[in-house]
Design an enzyme around this catalytic site. Structure first.
Site, short mmCIF file in Angstrom:
data_model
loop_
_atom_site.label_atom_id
_atom_site.label_comp_id
_atom_site.label_asym_id
_atom_site.label_seq_id
_atom_site.Cartn_x
_atom_site.Cartn_y
_atom_site.Cartn_z
CG ASP A 132 -2.23 -0.72 0.96
OD1 ASP A 132 -2.43 -1.17 -0.18
OD2 ASP A 132 -3.04 -0.83 1.90
CG HIS A 172 -5.79 5.54 6.47
ND1 HIS A 172 -6.90 5.30 7.25
CD2 HIS A 172 -6.24 5.59 5.18
CE1 HIS A 172 -7.98 5.22 6.47
NE2 HIS A 172 -7.60 5.41 5.21
N GLY A 201 -2.36 2.65 4.39
CA GLY A 201 -3.42 3.08 3.48
C GLY A 201 -3.01 4.20 2.55
CG ASP A 209 -11.85 8.97 3.28
OD1 ASP A 209 -11.43 9.55 2.27
OD2 ASP A 209 -11.72 7.75 3.47
#
Length: 287
Positions: free
Chosen positions: A104, A146, A154, A181
């Site tokens: 990620d 995050h 993330g 979000d």
């Protein structure tokens, strides 16, 4: 001879007095370099320009955040490692896994400079509010909610939202953070879960297997921060009127901060259309 009546101020000019947009071409270029969301920043800026929104805002150039400023939240060890792999472009460093760098959040060349640019832009926005030059400050490529103190997550390498809040706390006793979000703002919540000086409110999708898997309604903060964490977990299929009811019934009616999504799994055509329809339904309720 009667004096001529003063010309009325245009809506665009009136809005621009109160609103600043943190922008510079080199900043957008830096944000476009993020490998997982290539060129998203320039696409968003092009939409802002194409819709004629620039005339409603005053553009302020961002600055780069210093190591000391980023260390207001992140650990020295994490920042030093991020800087190291950014210079080397080394995705195989064995320590990277410990810092959340991987699929990620790949350890790519220049990622530290990107993180410092985003953090600096949010700190610039915060300073504009602290100086009372503007009532609204927008850093559109920001909102990476995050990232943890010593861990990327993330697509988020640095938590600019936390840094912005810490900056605001130098002038304002209390800060209210609202996150709308698709994903739970776990990094921001974790940073302030023990304090009553920052209230975090998150409206997000919450279901088994959906990232990041946190943000249950029972998560309300700890210690002095108990009841200063508010989570509104939502399921797929929520309608506009129900969403609006939740926001107006349980949320504040005077402050709104929106952080953009940090993942791409919501970018399927069907999901985009669902979000567009919801945004259209909600916009009529936002002043």
């Amino acid at each position: 001879m009667e004096p001529e009546p003063e010309a009325e101020e245009s809506p665009a000019a009136a809005a621009a007095i109160n609103t600043t947009y943190i922008y510079a071409p080199h900043y957008i270029d830096s944000c476009d370099s993020l490998s997982k969301i290539t060129r998203r920043a320039s696409m968003v800026h092009s939409l802002i320009a194409s819709y004629g929104l620039l005339k409603y805002m005053r553009v302020v150039k961002p600055r780069i955040a210093s190591m000391e400023e980023m260390a207001m939240f992140h650990t020295d060890a994490y920042l030093e490692h991020l800087q190291k792999i950014s210079e080397d472009g080394d995705d195989d460093d064995p320590e990277s896994v410990e810092y959340g760098l991987g699929y990620d959040c790949p350890a790519t060349e220049g990622v530290f400079d990107y993180a410092a640019a985003v953090a600096g832009a949010t700190l610039t926005a915060a300073q504009c509010l602290m100086d009372k030059k503007y009532q609204v400050a927008i850093n559109w490529p920001g909102g990476w909610h995050h990232a943890k103190k010593d861990e990327a997550s993330g697509f988020c390498y640095l938590n600019d939202a936390v840094l912005g809040i810490l900056k605001l706390r130098k002038k304002f006793d209390r800060v209210l953070y609202i996150d709308m979000d698709l994903h739970h703002g776990d990094g921001v919540e974790d940073a302030f879960s023990f304090t009553s000086k920052v209230m975090t409110v998150s409206f997000h999708k919450y279901s088994p297997g959906f990232f990041p898997g946190t943000g249950d309604v029972t998560d309300i903060g700890m210690g002095k921060g108990r009841y200063y964490t508010v989570n509104v977990p939502l399921q797929d299929g929520i309608q506009d009127n129900r969403y609006y009811h939740y926001f107006t019934e349980y949320g504040p009616d005077y402050v709104l901060e929106i952080t953009q999504s940090c993942r791409t799994d919501q970018n399927e055509p069907q999901r985009i259309q669902q979000l567009v329809n919801t945004i259209r339904g909600n916009l009529k309720n936002v002043i």
